[in-house]
Design a protein around this motif. Structure first.
Motif, mmCIF file in Angstrom:
data_model
loop_
_atom_site.group_PDB
_atom_site.id
_atom_site.type_symbol
_atom_site.label_atom_id
_atom_site.label_comp_id
_atom_site.label_asym_id
_atom_site.label_seq_id
_atom_site.Cartn_x
_atom_site.Cartn_y
_atom_site.Cartn_z
ATOM 1 N N PRO A 41 102.187 9.953 87.903
ATOM 2 C CA PRO A 41 102.085 8.655 87.222
ATOM 3 C C PRO A 41 102.144 8.760 85.711
ATOM 4 O O PRO A 41 102.707 7.891 85.039
ATOM 5 N N GLY A 42 101.560 9.820 85.163
ATOM 6 C CA GLY A 42 101.556 9.970 83.718
ATOM 7 C C GLY A 42 102.954 10.130 83.162
ATOM 8 O O GLY A 42 103.346 9.443 82.212
ATOM 9 N N VAL A 43 103.724 11.027 83.766
ATOM 10 C CA VAL A 43 105.100 11.260 83.321
ATOM 11 C C VAL A 43 105.949 10.004 83.540
ATOM 12 O O VAL A 43 106.749 9.608 82.693
ATOM 13 N N THR A 44 105.747 9.358 84.702
ATOM 14 C CA THR A 44 106.520 8.159 85.049
ATOM 15 C C THR A 44 106.330 7.059 84.010
ATOM 16 O O THR A 44 107.303 6.524 83.449
ATOM 17 N N PHE A 85 104.864 7.214 81.031
ATOM 18 C CA PHE A 85 105.182 7.619 79.662
ATOM 19 C C PHE A 85 106.678 7.429 79.413
ATOM 20 O O PHE A 85 107.092 6.958 78.348
ATOM 21 N N SER A 86 107.493 7.763 80.424
ATOM 22 C CA SER A 86 108.946 7.581 80.312
ATOM 23 C C SER A 86 109.300 6.099 80.243
ATOM 24 O O SER A 86 110.166 5.681 79.455
ATOM 25 N N ILE A 87 108.623 5.299 81.062
ATOM 26 C CA ILE A 87 108.885 3.858 81.063
ATOM 27 C C ILE A 87 108.531 3.249 79.702
ATOM 28 O O ILE A 87 109.268 2.402 79.180
ATOM 29 N N TYR A 88 107.437 3.679 79.107
ATOM 30 C CA TYR A 88 107.051 3.117 77.814
ATOM 31 C C TYR A 88 107.993 3.571 76.702
ATOM 32 O O TYR A 88 108.155 2.864 75.697
ATOM 33 N N ALA A 89 108.623 4.714 76.870
ATOM 34 C CA ALA A 89 109.656 5.135 75.910
ATOM 35 C C ALA A 89 110.861 4.195 76.010
ATOM 36 O O ALA A 89 111.454 3.805 74.989
ATOM 37 N N ALA A 130 96.816 7.741 81.742
ATOM 38 C CA ALA A 130 95.541 8.433 81.531
ATOM 39 C C ALA A 130 95.423 9.721 82.340
ATOM 40 O O ALA A 130 94.626 10.599 82.003
ATOM 41 N N THR A 131 96.232 9.840 83.408
ATOM 42 C CA THR A 131 96.185 11.070 84.210
ATOM 43 C C THR A 131 96.748 12.274 83.461
ATOM 44 O O THR A 131 96.622 13.411 83.926
ATOM 45 N N LEU A 132 97.375 12.016 82.300
ATOM 46 C CA LEU A 132 97.828 13.135 81.460
ATOM 47 C C LEU A 132 96.663 13.744 80.687
ATOM 48 O O LEU A 132 96.798 14.825 80.105
ATOM 49 N N ASP A 133 95.518 13.046 80.682
ATOM 50 C CA ASP A 133 94.323 13.520 79.992
ATOM 51 C C ASP A 133 93.535 14.420 80.957
ATOM 52 O O ASP A 133 92.996 13.947 81.956
ATOM 53 N N ILE A 150 105.817 1.688 92.098
ATOM 54 C CA ILE A 150 106.427 2.122 93.364
ATOM 55 C C ILE A 150 106.724 3.611 93.333
ATOM 56 O O ILE A 150 106.433 4.351 94.291
ATOM 57 N N VAL A 151 107.283 4.069 92.222
ATOM 58 C CA VAL A 151 107.588 5.500 92.075
ATOM 59 C C VAL A 151 106.310 6.328 92.134
ATOM 60 O O VAL A 151 106.273 7.417 92.734
ATOM 61 N N TRP A 152 105.241 5.821 91.548
ATOM 62 C CA TRP A 152 103.927 6.481 91.603
ATOM 63 C C TRP A 152 103.482 6.609 93.054
ATOM 64 O O TRP A 152 103.051 7.681 93.494
ATOM 65 N N LYS A 153 103.605 5.535 93.821
ATOM 66 C CA LYS A 153 103.204 5.560 95.226
ATOM 67 C C LYS A 153 104.070 6.509 96.055
ATOM 68 O O LYS A 153 103.619 7.033 97.084
#
Length: 327
Positions: free
Chosen positions: A157-160, A162-166, A17-20, A149-152
């Protein structure tokens, strides 16, 4: 999915949601959306409280009306209204939108389990269960933890996520292909006329539980590393129209079992002072045991004495549940 996976998915959606820009431009909206995605990703499982009452209510209603189309539309409105009380400056539209996505995501991923949901209610009460992903999938859970963890650690977080969901999209495609290969192997090995193949994934990547319904038999099998192993074969017997069985079917635990289980065998035993009717689900064979059962005990006048439905892994525990021996 299990509660833990729904929680990490709520965090992931909050990250996406931070991509919004309408979310990140306003701190109140950002905080409200994170709460909205977390609560929305849990809300449909509110029916878990039915387990506090008894197993029958839980089994019969879990993932039913709370996962239905009306509920999916109602949950975001209720959650958004509650969050606006705490975050009055939040963007109403975008808070509702991301909360709605959280609810939708919850119901959507549950469809891929063997348990499934009644997501098409009120138009259909059919259980939608694709049998591709186990209720707890270690890969899905761990990759979400990695993302948190990568977000922290400071990555966006948005890019992270989004990549994980791909990556997860590819993973789901792989699981679909694996399931289809298992079904093809079943149909090639069993010569009887197959009416249905029920495949249940396990938490192990290459192991699947299999129940096969044919015109005359039920087959129980397992697939391990692409090897099909046939375990049991049972004659397909319709439920008889007898006084004992008819009396047992009035019991709420057995009714819940029959509502939930599509493939089972039954047996009736007569003892000195009571009858015992047992229905056994054939989908979840584990170490030579069928743990999901419904048992009804009746006196000789066909009055119900006691009953139970649920997961039981030993006869001793079942007897304790039926209160035949002290717990």
């Amino acid at each position: 999915m299990d509660t833990g996976t729904h929680v990490v998915m709520g965090f992931a959606l909050g990250g996406i949601a931070t991509l919004d820009p309408n979310v990140t431009i306003n701190p109140a909206t950002t905080q409200a959306v994170i709460f909205g995605t977390l609560i929305g990703s849990q809300a449909p499982d509110l029916d878990t409280i039915l387990k506090l009452r008894n197993n029958a209510n839980y089994i019969k209603n879990h993932r039913g009306i709370t996962h239905s189309i009306p509920a999916v539309l109602l949950w975001p409105i209720l959650i958004t209204g509650a969050l606006l009380f705490f975050f009055p400056e939040a963007n109403l539209l975008h808070l509702w939108m991301w909360t709605f996505i959280g609810v939708i995501l919850h119901v959507f991923v549950d469809i891929f389990n063997a348990y499934g949901t009644q997501a098409l209610r009120p138009f259909s009460h059919k259980w939608v269960a694709l049998g591709v992903i186990n209720t707890f999938d270690p890969f899905i859970f761990v990759i979400h933890l990695v993302g948190i963890i990568v977000w922290k650690l400071g990555l966006h977080p948005g890019v992270t996520f989004f990549s994980i969901y791909a990556i997860l999209l590819v993973y789901y495609i792989i699981r679909f292909r694996m399931r289809n290969n298992v079904e093809a192997a079943v149909r090639a090995k069993i010569n009887d006329e197959i009416t249905e193949v029920i495949i249940s994934p396990t938490y192990r990547f290459s192991q699947w539980h299999i129940a096969v319904i044919t015109e005359k038999y039920f087959y129980v099998a397992r697939s391990v590393n692409n090897e099909l192993i046939l375990h049991d074969q049972f004659a397909k017997r319709p439920i008889p129209d007898t006084p004992v069985i008819n009396a047992a079917q009035k019991d709420k635990n057995l009714a819940a079992f029959l509502h939930f289980s599509p493939v089972y065998r039954w047996e009736v035993d007569e003892y000195d002072d009571y009858y015992e009717v047992r229905f056994i689900d054939l989908r979840y064979r584990s170490k030579g045991h069928y743990p999901f059962v419904a048992v009804v005990q009746l006196d000789l006048d066909l009055n119900i004495i006691t009953s139970y439905t649920g997961w039981i892994f030993s006869e001793e525990k079942l007897r304790k549940k039926l209160e035949l021996i002290p717990s």
